[in-house]
Design an enzyme around this catalytic site. Structure first.
Site, PDB file in Angstrom:
ATOM      1  N   HIS A  95     -44.574  16.046  -3.982  1.00 44.64           N
ATOM      2  CA  HIS A  95     -45.028  16.060  -5.371  1.00 44.64           C
ATOM      3  C   HIS A  95     -46.393  16.749  -5.445  1.00 44.64           C
ATOM      4  O   HIS A  95     -46.928  17.210  -4.448  1.00 44.64           O
ATOM      5  CB  HIS A  95     -45.178  14.624  -5.893  1.00 44.64           C
ATOM      6  CG  HIS A  95     -43.887  13.889  -6.083  1.00 44.64           C
ATOM      7  ND1 HIS A  95     -43.404  13.539  -7.314  1.00 44.64           N
ATOM      8  CD2 HIS A  95     -42.965  13.420  -5.192  1.00 44.64           C
ATOM      9  CE1 HIS A  95     -42.253  12.899  -7.188  1.00 44.64           C
ATOM     10  NE2 HIS A  95     -41.959  12.805  -5.908  1.00 44.64           N
ATOM     11  N   ARG A 135     -41.803  16.933 -17.513  1.00 46.50           N
ATOM     12  CA  ARG A 135     -41.826  16.179 -16.262  1.00 46.50           C
ATOM     13  C   ARG A 135     -40.442  15.651 -15.857  1.00 46.50           C
ATOM     14  O   ARG A 135     -40.051  15.687 -14.697  1.00 46.50           O
ATOM     15  CB  ARG A 135     -42.788  15.000 -16.453  1.00 46.50           C
ATOM     16  CG  ARG A 135     -42.714  13.893 -15.421  1.00 46.50           C
ATOM     17  CD  ARG A 135     -43.684  12.771 -15.823  1.00 46.50           C
ATOM     18  NE  ARG A 135     -43.527  11.564 -15.031  1.00 46.50           N
ATOM     19  CZ  ARG A 135     -44.170  11.327 -13.890  1.00 46.50           C
ATOM     20  NH1 ARG A 135     -44.981  12.222 -13.387  1.00 46.50           N
ATOM     21  NH2 ARG A 135     -43.999  10.192 -13.238  1.00 46.50           N
ATOM     22  N   GLU A 166     -48.571  14.163  -2.223  1.00 47.40           N
ATOM     23  CA  GLU A 166     -49.094  14.729  -3.470  1.00 47.40           C
ATOM     24  C   GLU A 166     -49.953  15.911  -3.033  1.00 47.40           C
ATOM     25  O   GLU A 166     -51.044  15.725  -2.495  1.00 47.40           O
ATOM     26  CB  GLU A 166     -49.953  13.699  -4.221  1.00 47.40           C
ATOM     27  CG  GLU A 166     -49.208  12.442  -4.663  1.00 47.40           C
ATOM     28  CD  GLU A 166     -48.414  12.641  -5.955  1.00 47.40           C
ATOM     29  OE1 GLU A 166     -48.486  13.738  -6.539  1.00 47.40           O
ATOM     30  OE2 GLU A 166     -47.723  11.693  -6.354  1.00 47.40           O
ATOM     31  N   GLU A 200     -44.416  20.144 -11.513  1.00 49.85           N
ATOM     32  CA  GLU A 200     -45.166  20.209 -10.257  1.00 49.85           C
ATOM     33  C   GLU A 200     -44.676  21.410  -9.438  1.00 49.85           C
ATOM     34  O   GLU A 200     -44.046  21.277  -8.399  1.00 49.85           O
ATOM     35  CB  GLU A 200     -45.002  18.882  -9.505  1.00 49.85           C
ATOM     36  CG  GLU A 200     -45.546  17.707 -10.318  1.00 49.85           C
ATOM     37  CD  GLU A 200     -45.152  16.321  -9.805  1.00 49.85           C
ATOM     38  OE1 GLU A 200     -44.522  16.230  -8.738  1.00 49.85           O
ATOM     39  OE2 GLU A 200     -45.491  15.326 -10.480  1.00 49.85           O
ATOM     40  N   HIS A 245     -40.455  16.156 -10.162  1.00 47.69           N
ATOM     41  CA  HIS A 245     -41.086  16.292 -11.471  1.00 47.69           C
ATOM     42  C   HIS A 245     -41.211  17.765 -11.815  1.00 47.69           C
ATOM     43  O   HIS A 245     -41.796  18.548 -11.067  1.00 47.69           O
ATOM     44  CB  HIS A 245     -42.446  15.590 -11.473  1.00 47.69           C
ATOM     45  CG  HIS A 245     -42.315  14.099 -11.358  1.00 47.69           C
ATOM     46  ND1 HIS A 245     -43.051  13.341 -10.488  1.00 47.69           N
ATOM     47  CD2 HIS A 245     -41.471  13.246 -12.011  1.00 47.69           C
ATOM     48  CE1 HIS A 245     -42.684  12.059 -10.625  1.00 47.69           C
ATOM     49  NE2 HIS A 245     -41.732  11.981 -11.530  1.00 47.69           N
TER      50      HIS A 245
HETATM   51 ZN   LIG Z   1     -44.447  13.930  -9.110  1.00 46.55          ZN
END
Ligand SMILES: [Zn+2]
Length: 417
Positions: free
Chosen positions: A304, A234, A378, A179, A176
């Protein structure tokens, strides 16, 4: 006066973030406790332009959770009124997106070239892949696994000491575009590998016995777009027949319950799954590489941000992975290791129940290919800065994540299959 205006215009254009300015925009965090709250946010999303930060789209809102979204300056009064009228609890995470956007480049090391403690643009990262491979020929080799929609080479670094039939771990960053901490980590990982090989026994053993395939940025076109036009982008930058909207969510584009849940069939949405699984040249290149190297790849890691979570299959379904007990134990131990350095707390669990159901993710796909250890990270933070994590946090974030990746790698070595 004209000269002054020209000067101001030049100054704005030369700032790190060209294009969208985000002046006066806010990021809200809203508590969602009942169905009425969900309906209120759906209604808001229909009438104003909300950019969902967490979860990824309005359709993924769960009861008893919080929702983070960015609001355009002109919609702030409306949004606040609606939230108040309906008695939704909320806080403002970011009061002026533009200001936070400017302060993300807060690292005092202002070298003009590549730096591991700065956010590097694609041009700089691309040159770095070449340089780091050239300077460490006994540990790193660079290859190209495909081209992006806009025609850019997708570089893959293979990190490890040469040896026959080595098992491998695949790790990618930059799915993405916005990020940014994610590509920063992939670069950090490569640097730490070469810096500590031969000096630190654990890394030395890992690189002697394993290869790491590191894809520093998957969604290169999108990443460039966040540097030049819209910091909040994104998706990929592809176009497909039948729509003028641009981009597909690469992490909804894999052939794993493709587009069944937590993904959108509308090309204008941020979670658009694409016209077909692997419709994006970037996801196809990644999937092809993994299919071609399935016999050696023992773990798949995808990086991410944000929310500090470690997720494992499944996300496209509420069913549990066959080795769920093992994945749970490994995740538990890994987040404990991660927290040991700076006390950063991660939650962990199967994607569908821990974050929200979402089909077409690369972790589920890799797992269903037979890769038993498949995790989505994440990274920091939990919403204070969200996607706009300042450069001054890169070091600590990467240091702790490094511990997590080394822990998993060591586990994989001890549990080869
Ligand atoms: Zn992501």
């Amino acid at each position: 006066m004209l000269a002054f205006l020209v000067l101001v215009t030049v100054a704005l254009a030369s700032a790190h973030h060209g294009g969208e300015h985000f002046e006066g925009e806010k990021v809200f965090r809203v508590n969602v406790e009942d169905e009425n709250h969900v309906n209120v946010i759906h209604e808001l999303a229909r009438n104003t332009q909300l950019d969902f930060w967490k979860p990824d789209s309005v359709t993924q809102i769960k009861l008893h959770s919080t929702v983070d979204f960015r609001v355009k300056a002109e919609d702030i009064v409306t949004v606040e009124n609606v939230l108040k009228q309906n008695e939704l609890q909320y806080e403002v995470l970011i009061n002026n997106v533009r200001r936070v956007l400017e302060t993300q480049f807060d690292n005092r090391v202002r070298a003009s070239g590549h730096s591991y403690e700065k956010y590097n643009n694609w041009e700089t990262i691309e040159a770095w892949t070449q340089q780091v491979a050239t300077e460490n020929p006994d540990l790193i080799s660079r290859s190209v696994i495909g081209t992006t929609f806009e025609g850019r080479a997708m570089y893959l670094l293979k990190v490890g000491k040469a040896g026959p039939n080595k098992p491998a771990i695949f790790m990618d960053c930059g799915f993405h575009a916005r990020e940014w901490i994610s590509p920063a980590f992939c670069q950090w990982f490569v640097r730490e590998s070469v810096r500590t090989y031969g000096r630190e026994i654990h890394m030395t053993e890992l690189l002697d016995k394993l290869d790491f395939y590191v894809l520093p940025v998957l969604n290169i076109d999108g990443y460039i777009y966040t540097w030049t036009k819209n910091r909040m982008w994104r998706k990929t930058r592809s176009t497909h027949a039948g729509s003028s909207c641009i981009g597909t969510d690469p992490n909804r584009n894999f052939d794993a319950g493709w587009c069944e849940i937590g993904a959108s069939r509308s090309p204008c949405d941020d979670t658009y799954c694409g016209p077909a699984a692997e419709s994006e040249t970037e996801t196809k290149a990644l999937a092809d590489f993994i299919r071609d190297n399935l016999s050696s790849i023992k773990a798949y890691l995808t990086i991410h941000s944000y929310s500090q979570m470690m997720l494992y299959p499944y996300s496209y379904d509420y069913k549990l992975a066959e080795n769920n007990v093992e994945l749970n134990a490994l995740a538990k131990a890994t987040v404990k290791e991660l927290a040991s350095l700076h006390g950063t707390k991660y939650t962990y669990g199967p994607g569908a129940t821990t974050i929200y159901p979402a089909a077409g993710g690369s972790d589920d796909w890799a797992y269903d290919q037979g890769i038993k250890y498949s995790f989505t990270f994440e990274l920091r933070d939990k919403g204070r800065y969200g996607f706009l994590l300042p450069e001054s946090k890169i070091r600590a974030t990467c240091e702790e994540t490094m511990l997590a990746i080394k822990y998993i790698a060591n586990y994989v070595l001890e549990h080869l299959y």
